[in-house]
Design an enzyme around this catalytic site. Structure first.
Site, PDB file in Angstrom:
ATOM      1  N   ASP A  53      78.273  -4.651  17.197  1.00  0.00           N
ATOM      2  CA  ASP A  53      77.140  -3.733  17.102  1.00  0.00           C
ATOM      3  C   ASP A  53      75.803  -4.439  16.926  1.00  0.00           C
ATOM      4  O   ASP A  53      74.753  -3.829  17.069  1.00  0.00           O
ATOM      5  CB  ASP A  53      77.336  -2.836  15.867  1.00  0.00           C
ATOM      6  CG  ASP A  53      78.063  -1.561  16.205  1.00  0.00           C
ATOM      7  OD1 ASP A  53      78.114  -1.212  17.385  1.00  0.00           O
ATOM      8  OD2 ASP A  53      78.583  -0.929  15.268  1.00  0.00           O
TER       9      ASP A  53
HETATM   10  C1  BGC Z   1      76.603  -3.667  10.626  1.00  0.00           C
HETATM   11  C2  BGC Z   1      77.724  -3.471  11.612  1.00  0.00           C
HETATM   12  C3  BGC Z   1      77.927  -2.027  11.870  1.00  0.00           C
HETATM   13  C4  BGC Z   1      76.616  -1.361  12.267  1.00  0.00           C
HETATM   14  C5  BGC Z   1      76.741   0.101  12.547  1.00  0.00           C
HETATM   15  C6  BGC Z   1      75.372  -2.929  11.082  1.00  0.00           C
HETATM   16  O1  BGC Z   1      74.365  -3.059  10.125  1.00  0.00           O
HETATM   17  O2  BGC Z   1      76.335  -5.032  10.485  1.00  0.00           O
HETATM   18  O3  BGC Z   1      78.890  -4.088  11.124  1.00  0.00           O
HETATM   19  O4  BGC Z   1      78.854  -1.868  12.891  1.00  0.00           O
HETATM   20  O5  BGC Z   1      75.657  -1.579  11.263  1.00  0.00           O
HETATM   21  O6  BGC Z   1      76.902   0.868  11.443  1.00  0.00           O
HETATM   22  C1  NOJ Z   2      81.597  -2.272  12.124  1.00  0.00           C
HETATM   23  C2  NOJ Z   2      81.628  -1.114  13.056  1.00  0.00           C
HETATM   24  O1  NOJ Z   2      82.228  -0.010  12.405  1.00  0.00           O
HETATM   25  C3  NOJ Z   2      82.375  -1.450  14.314  1.00  0.00           C
HETATM   26  O2  NOJ Z   2      82.308  -0.380  15.213  1.00  0.00           O
HETATM   27  C4  NOJ Z   2      81.839  -2.702  14.938  1.00  0.00           C
HETATM   28  O3  NOJ Z   2      82.630  -3.014  16.049  1.00  0.00           O
HETATM   29  C5  NOJ Z   2      81.838  -3.854  13.965  1.00  0.00           C
HETATM   30  N1  NOJ Z   2      81.137  -3.472  12.779  1.00  0.00           N
HETATM   31  C6  NOJ Z   2      81.223  -5.121  14.542  1.00  0.00           C
HETATM   32  O4  NOJ Z   2      79.843  -5.006  14.655  1.00  0.00           O
END
Ligand code: BGC
Ligand code: NOJ
Length: 803
Positions: free
Chosen positions: A483
């Site tokens: 993400d």
């Molecule tokens: C986090 C991710 C997460 C994303 C969406 C980001 O701040 O680092 O792990 O998937 O937020 O919620």
């Molecule tokens: C947490 C999110 O819930 C997931 O969708 C994502 O793939 C990982 N972070 C990596 O960014």
């Protein structure tokens, strides 16, 4: 260092001291009423939606951390103590917490009195039950004053924490006998209320928090408790609570049991009141009557244990690796069920106020629970697919209460659609239920737009194929699985969401990770087509997968490993050409699992991953970490080096590496990868790792972090599902397939074999794998070629594999 131990027979983790590095929590509930409960009895409860129906209050940013929750005080002479240490904080003569499957037990003792508090949410019951057994172990009579209390949340957890000009005026309660009813907003549009009750006459109560606590005091030292009294306060706005006071007199050796109950009830709109402004409490009384006695409580707990026995008996293993066994048989599957219930909503890191159910998260979680609850998995697939759009793209999230796509976050995460293919194929292989493919499924939840689910899968794959960049690789969109790799974002505004802004839509940034996904799941789809007689379509899909594989080898291979992406200006990301972020883990895992370039490329990619990303807790997501903010990379570079997506061990993708090692036939490396962050294997490092030793965390700080080895974000992570897939289907090699159960382990040399039981399509497969000369697969004593155990018709099927 450890703070407790695993009791595998009881299926409990026993915490032997209160000062764990962080609160170590457990989850209660499996239907509608859920609770989080820490090893000092902190946490909160909610009904179905942690944001909209929060029952008790919890302050994430509280000082001290984890204050509040279930508040029990035992007053014995001048001493006041709590069975779970908090809130009273009085040092106990003995104290331990046992977290079990859907229940937690707190045992404490002080000055010859012992307390055992068992907390659970029975199946199909919208109540948390708290059974408190007090025993006088001294030689003198004990006259105890006992308090049990909770603090109400004013339902909407966001408003509760933000809109004080209103909140501090609306709190309302009613009291009848030994029950406090929380009815804030009930006079207007809410048809639900909560209640807190004890199964014995109370001597007094309080329902106004500040009266109960007194000025300048916290939960550790309420004035009412200090004075062994109650003020009979009636909340009028401010902070409503329920605090119940009882007296318990115990002769030497005598014990007494109290049953506290925290419940949630709804009334039909026409039957809300029993008198003007008086809540119709019939429902609550019926619920309380069902749990009035300790025997009823015990029966509920037994039923819950039987439920878990049945669930966990679907896959068990016995091997020489007791830690692996304990993860597989108990804790890993338990965590998979928690992710099914919670998605990413409520943990000690997820506030329950933010995200809805993630599309990709839910699809991946399903891989870990489809064998446990196939019917619920079917329903989940339907819900997920219903937020897809006609062009194959999809909303990124949906709200569990409404099941509608979340417009604030929107779509544009280009990996999302492919996960639907992944989980649907996994579902059909598990269940043999091809009928799901015909299930009418809407687009965007629009009535009348229903098409067979198969058409959704088709559009998912087509979306990737029709959204490709300059190198013929899939466009990344806002982000793929990672993400925080935001290649079209270019944000310079503080607080702007990296995931939803795109200040420069290049239409060019490409993802090698999605390419790997497409090759893997495109081929799975092709096989599915072939199984249902769509051989021409299957062939076409194989050709498309071949095309993306070729593009990956031509443009996605960096010489020693797979590239991660191309950025908005067609520059490589995750390449030896880069100064930072030279190698990323995700494509090494997925492209190798997909078989891109075969074993030769696979082995090289994995060797590079180990060399650059490996540490004692697993493999980091990238290396070297970004040390400066880069607008063309996005959120990754917003994190300090070594944290989260910027080079921590992001546990979710480590099992991809385990599976990739299995793909290239390296069982030693697969196991070595697996055990580096399987919680039971690092229990001894709890003072460094810090989160619960019985569940996976999302992230473990990497080598470049200030706190290398420290985990965060335990429980709600796709790590649970993928780790279970890696160990059960990769290392142990037991894989459901369309026409049988594949048994194809990738065992390390240190394991000579194992026994496993796998319930599959109604048959109990008793599997023995051992090393020996007489190699081959035998089913019910008869040799069978290949690796697939054909579907059995009997109740039990015995399988032996000699490797
Ligand atoms: C986090 C991710 C997460 C994303 C969406 C980001 O701040 O680092 O792990 O998937 O937020 O919620
Ligand atoms: C947490 C999110 O819930 C997931 O969708 C994502 O793939 C990982 N972070 C990596 O960014």
């Amino acid at each position: 260092m450890r703070y407790g131990y695993f009791d595998d027979t009881a299926r409990e983790y026993v915490i032997t001291r209160a000062d764990t590095p962080l609160p170590w929590i457990n989850y209660l509930g499996s239907d509608g009423f859920f609770s989080l409960i820490s090893n000092t009895c902190g946490g909160y409860s909610f009904y179905k939606d942690a944001k909209l129906r929060r029952i008790t209050r919890f302050r994430y940013n509280n000082v001290p951390h984890d204050d509040g929750g279930r508040l029990f005080y035992i007053c014995d002479g001048d001493t006041t103590w709590s069975p779970a240490f908090l809130p009273a904080k009085t040092p106990l003569d003995h104290c331990r917490c046992r977290h079990g499957l859907g229940y937690s037990v707190f045992e404490g003792g002080k000055n010859g009195v012992s307390a055992e508090l068992t907390v659970t949410v029975p199946r199909h019951t919208d109540m948390e039950l708290q059974k408190l057994v007090l025993k006088n172990e001294s030689t003198e009579e004990k006259k105890l004053t006992v308090y049990g209390a909770v603090e109400w949340c004013l339902w909407n957890a966001v408003d509760d924490a933000a809109n004080f000009q209103r909140n501090w005026n609306i709190g309302e309660v009613e009291i009848e006998g030994s029950t406090v009813f929380h009815k804030t907003e009930y006079r207007e549009r809410r048809n639900h209320y909560a209640f807190y009750s004890v199964n014995a006459p109370v001597d007094g109560f309080d329902t106004d928090r500040d009266t109960f606590l007194g000025r300048f005091r916290g939960w550790s030292e309420p004035r009412a408790v200090e004075e062994r009294t109650s003020f009979r306060s009636i909340a009028a706005g401010w902070a409503p609570i329920a605090a119940l006071r009882l007296s318990v007199t115990l002769a030497p050796g005598e014990s007494s049991t109290l049953l506290f109950r925290l419940g949630y009830a709804e009334n039909p709109p026409g039957r809300k009141f029993s008198a003007p402004d008086v809540v119709n409490k019939e429902r609550a009384y019926a619920m309380l009557a069902a749990y009035e006695t300790p025997a009823q409580f015990d029966a509920a707990l037994e039923e819950l244990k039987a439920y878990w026995d049945a669930l966990l008996s679907r896959f068990t293993v016995r091997s020489s690796e007791d830690k692996l066994d304990r993860m597989v048989n108990i804790w890993n599957q338990y965590q998979c069920m928690v992710t099914f219930n919670m998605s990413r909503s409520a943990s000690y890191y997820e506030s329950g106020m933010g995200r809805g159910m993630g599309f990709r998260d839910s699809c991946q979680d399903l891989l870990g629970f489809v064998h446990l609850i196939p019917e619920r998995a079917r329903e989940r697939i339907h819900d997920i697919a219903s937020i897809q759009s006609r062009d194959g793209s999809t909303y990124h999230q949906y709200q569990p209460l409404t099941k509608r796509g979340n417009a604030d976050v929107g779509s544009g995460f280009n990996d999302d659609p492919l996960w639907l293919v992944a989980c649907t194929c996994a579902y059909v292989r598990e269940t043999g239920d091809f009928s799901i493919l015909d299930e009418p499924t809407p687009f965007n939840n629009e009535e009348g737009s229903e098409v067979p689910l198969m058409e959704h899968l088709r559009r998912s794959l087509n979306y990737t194929l029709t959204h490709r960049g300059p190198h013929g690789l899939p466009l990344i969109g806002r982000a793929d699985w990672n993400d925080c790799l935001n290649l079209n974002c270019f944000s310079h505004t503080p607080g702007e969401s990296f995931q939803t802004c795109s200040n420069y839509e290049s239409g060019k940034a490409e993802s090698v990770f999605i390419a790997g996904m497409f090759v893997k799941y495109g081929r799975e789809y092709a096989e599915l087509c072939e199984r249902i007689g769509l051989s021409a379509e299957g062939e076409k899909m194989r050709a498309a997968a071949g095309e993306i594989e070729a593009a990956t080898l031509a443009h996605g291979w960096d010489g020693e490993w797979f590239l991660r992406a191309y950025d908005a200006f067609e520059r490589p990301v995750g390449s030896r050409e880069n100064d930072e972020g030279r190698i990323f883990i995700e494509p090494q895992g997925f492209c190798v699992m997909a078989g891109i370039g075969g074993t030769e490329y696979g082995k090289r990619a994995l060797a590079s991953a180990e060399a650059h990303l490996g540490n004692e807790f697993g493999m980091e997501v990238l290396h070297p970490c970004y040390t400066t903010y880069r607008d063309y990379i996005g959120e990754i570079s917003s994190y300090p080096p070594g944290y989260k997506e910027n080079g921590s061990v992001f546990c979710h993708n480590n099992p991809w590496i385990t599976l990739a090692y299995c793909t290239v036939g390296d069982g030693d490396a697969a196991f070595n990868m697996y055990r580096r962050n399987a919680p039971a294997y690092i229990e001894d490092r709890s003072e460094v790792h810090r989160t619960e030793p019985y569940c996976y965390s999302q992230t473990i700080a990497g080598r470049q972090a200030r706190t290398f080895g420290e985990a965060k974000n335990s429980w709600l992570t796709g790590t649970a599902a993928w780790s279970f897939v890696a160990v059960s289907q990769g290392i142990l090699g037991i894989r459901p397939d369309y026409d049988g159960l594949i048994v194809d382990p990738s065992l390390p040399k240190c394991m000579d074999g194992f026994h496993a039981v796998r319930l599959f399509r109604g048959t109990r497969y008793e599997i023995t794998v051992r090393r020996g000369e007489d190699k081959g697969l035998r089913v019910d004593g008869k040799p069978v070629g290949g690796k697939t155990v054909p579907l059995a018709s009997g109740a039990v099927c015995s399988v032996e594999l000699v490797i």
